[in-house]
Design a protein around this motif. Structure first.
Motif, PDB file in Angstrom:
ATOM      1  N   TYR A  95     -14.241 -13.605  24.796  1.00 24.65           N
ATOM      2  CA  TYR A  95     -12.821 -13.331  24.596  1.00 24.65           C
ATOM      3  C   TYR A  95     -12.045 -13.572  25.896  1.00 24.65           C
ATOM      4  O   TYR A  95     -12.392 -13.046  26.947  1.00 24.65           O
ATOM      5  CB  TYR A  95     -12.620 -11.878  24.136  1.00 24.65           C
ATOM      6  N   THR A 123     -12.139 -18.960  26.881  1.00 23.06           N
ATOM      7  CA  THR A 123     -11.966 -20.366  26.509  1.00 23.06           C
ATOM      8  C   THR A 123     -10.835 -20.983  27.329  1.00 23.06           C
ATOM      9  O   THR A 123     -11.024 -21.970  28.041  1.00 23.06           O
ATOM     10  CB  THR A 123     -11.690 -20.501  25.005  1.00 23.06           C
ATOM     11  N   ALA A 148      -4.905 -15.640  23.831  1.00 22.92           N
ATOM     12  CA  ALA A 148      -5.607 -15.374  22.573  1.00 22.92           C
ATOM     13  C   ALA A 148      -4.828 -14.379  21.716  1.00 22.92           C
ATOM     14  O   ALA A 148      -4.743 -14.534  20.492  1.00 22.92           O
ATOM     15  CB  ALA A 148      -7.009 -14.839  22.870  1.00 22.92           C
ATOM     16  N   PHE A 166     -12.243 -20.139  19.420  1.00 31.93           N
ATOM     17  CA  PHE A 166     -11.440 -19.102  20.055  1.00 31.93           C
ATOM     18  C   PHE A 166     -11.835 -17.742  19.503  1.00 31.93           C
ATOM     19  O   PHE A 166     -12.020 -17.580  18.289  1.00 31.93           O
ATOM     20  CB  PHE A 166      -9.942 -19.320  19.783  1.00 31.93           C
ATOM     21  N   LEU A 187     -10.405 -14.291  18.762  1.00 25.81           N
ATOM     22  CA  LEU A 187      -9.049 -13.777  18.561  1.00 25.81           C
ATOM     23  C   LEU A 187      -9.086 -12.318  18.110  1.00 25.81           C
ATOM     24  O   LEU A 187      -9.921 -11.931  17.289  1.00 25.81           O
ATOM     25  CB  LEU A 187      -8.318 -14.612  17.507  1.00 25.81           C
ATOM     26  N   ASP A 222     -12.235 -21.545  14.688  1.00 23.38           N
ATOM     27  CA  ASP A 222     -12.328 -22.878  15.278  1.00 23.38           C
ATOM     28  C   ASP A 222     -11.309 -23.834  14.664  1.00 23.38           C
ATOM     29  O   ASP A 222     -11.412 -25.058  14.826  1.00 23.38           O
ATOM     30  CB  ASP A 222     -13.740 -23.450  15.117  1.00 23.38           C
ATOM     31  N   LEU A 230      -1.510 -23.902  19.568  1.00 26.30           N
ATOM     32  CA  LEU A 230      -2.114 -23.852  20.897  1.00 26.30           C
ATOM     33  C   LEU A 230      -1.118 -24.334  21.955  1.00 26.30           C
ATOM     34  O   LEU A 230      -0.952 -23.700  23.009  1.00 26.30           O
ATOM     35  CB  LEU A 230      -3.377 -24.708  20.917  1.00 26.30           C
TER      36      LEU A 230
END
Length: 356
Positions: free
Chosen positions: A245, A248, A274, A328, A330, A341, A348
């Motif tokens: 978390y 990325t 996120a 990701f 989230l 994904d 983004l």
């Protein structure tokens, strides 16, 4: 003192308590080590605590090879690993000699990688000295070095023989290093412990004041959360991915800044991103609460100096990419996250631009 087992493919015991540094030799002897040991550390840690560790080991009959690496993310490289191999060869280090990772996350990753690969494996001892390493990176068996400016892209899994966590070592930690650890602590609250998140909202100052009893409690809670997750998914095929978390986008920020932005600072921004992505998807309503705590911890949420497309390009080289899709983690609420994904590029882009 708090202690518990990590039940992995190779199980090990974790000890958390004040003054543990001064009992290192006792723990090594209980594990059957008695002659030679390798300490991998950095200049800062060696100057502050190296003599204490060496004296403890020497008094108990250990012959020490101490290898010092620069105190920077750039040390986590193939070049540094090769230099350490040269040292180990020149001193005729054998398979029975434990490698003691005596430092923060960089030293832990580097020493872990070296111990996993030299002579097809030397025993590894984690003795973490930073808050980030104590609450997170010393647990779970991941080791890695950076390569071609990509973070953690070359690595192996290597479980230690034992983890010795001494909160007293945090008393000399600079504020920026404390912040690095706080980012990971906030992460644990968001992914699995809402009561920890609430505790941080009330007592953040106690972390920065290095209250040893409070730190011991926080370290214990974070380690237990991570161990509970990793025991179910040691090789990161599913559940363990939630530990990423904020990482990325965070790792992309670190890489794009040429590691001028610290891991904790990057992860803090990554968690904000996120949260905002999750809000745009309609699954998270606590964006303001999360960002308020991140700001209380002293983090700046600003990506004004970064090229958005460059960050996305770097994310596509992330280890968590699968079938060319970026994964990701989230939040759905504080204490619960989901992995997606299928984030539309438009969302983004809007999210990253909104942080500039």
């Amino acid at each position: 003192m708090r202690t518990f087992n990590a039940e992995m493919s190779k199980s090990y015991r974790v000890y958390i308590g004040r003054k543990i540094l001064r009992t290192t030799a006792t723990h090594l002897k209980k594990l059957g080590f008695s002659s030679r040991a390798v300490i991998i550390t950095n200049k800062t840690v060696n100057k502050l605590y190296g003599s204490i560790l060496e004296e403890n080991l020497n008094k108990n009959g250990f012959e020490i090879l101490l290898i010092e690496v620069p105190d920077t993310e750039r040390s986590k490289s193939m070049g540094t690993a090769l230099r350490i191999y040269d040292e180990l060869i020149s001193h005729r280090i054998e398979r029975e000699a434990p490698v003691i990772a005596f430092g923060g996350g960089v030293v832990g990753d580097l020493a872990g990688y070296v111990s996993a690969t030299f002579l097809r494996g030397l025993p590894l001892i984690h003795l973490p000295t930073t808050l980030l390493a104590q609450v997170d990176s010393c647990i779970g068996g991941k080791t890695a070095v950076n390569y071609l400016n990509f973070k953690n892209i070359v690595g192996v899994f290597k479980n230690p023989e034992i983890v010795l966590i001494d909160p007293d070592l945090l008393q000399t930690l600079p504020e920026r290093e404390i912040k690095n650890g706080v980012a990971e602590i906030i992460k644990y609250g968001v992914i699995g412990d809402p009561s920890l998140f609430s505790l941080l909202e009330k007592r953040m100052d106690d972390i920065f004041e290095s209250d040893p009893l409070f730190l011991e409690e926080i370290i214990y809670r974070c380690c237990k959360i991570k161990i509970d997750i990793v025991e179910k998914d040691e090789r990161e095929t599913g559940l363990r991915r939630i530990l990423n978390y904020g990482h990325t986008i965070g790792h992309a920020i670190e890489t794009a800044s040429n590691f001028a932005i610290s891991h904790g600072e990057a992860v803090a921004i990554g968690m904000c991103a996120a949260g905002r992505i999750a809000e745009k998807l309609g699954i998270f309503n606590d964006v303001e609460r999360q960002e308020r705590l991140i700001k209380i911890a002293g983090f700046s949420i600003n990506l004004s100096n970064f090229d958005v497309e460059d960050l996305i390009r770097i994310m596509h080289f992330d280890k968590k990419v699968k079938n060319s899709k970026i994964n990701f983690v989230l939040p759905r609420r504080i204490g619960d996250v989901v992995i997606r994904d299928n984030i539309p590029k438009k969302i983004l882009l809007e999210t990253i631009k909104g942080l500039r």
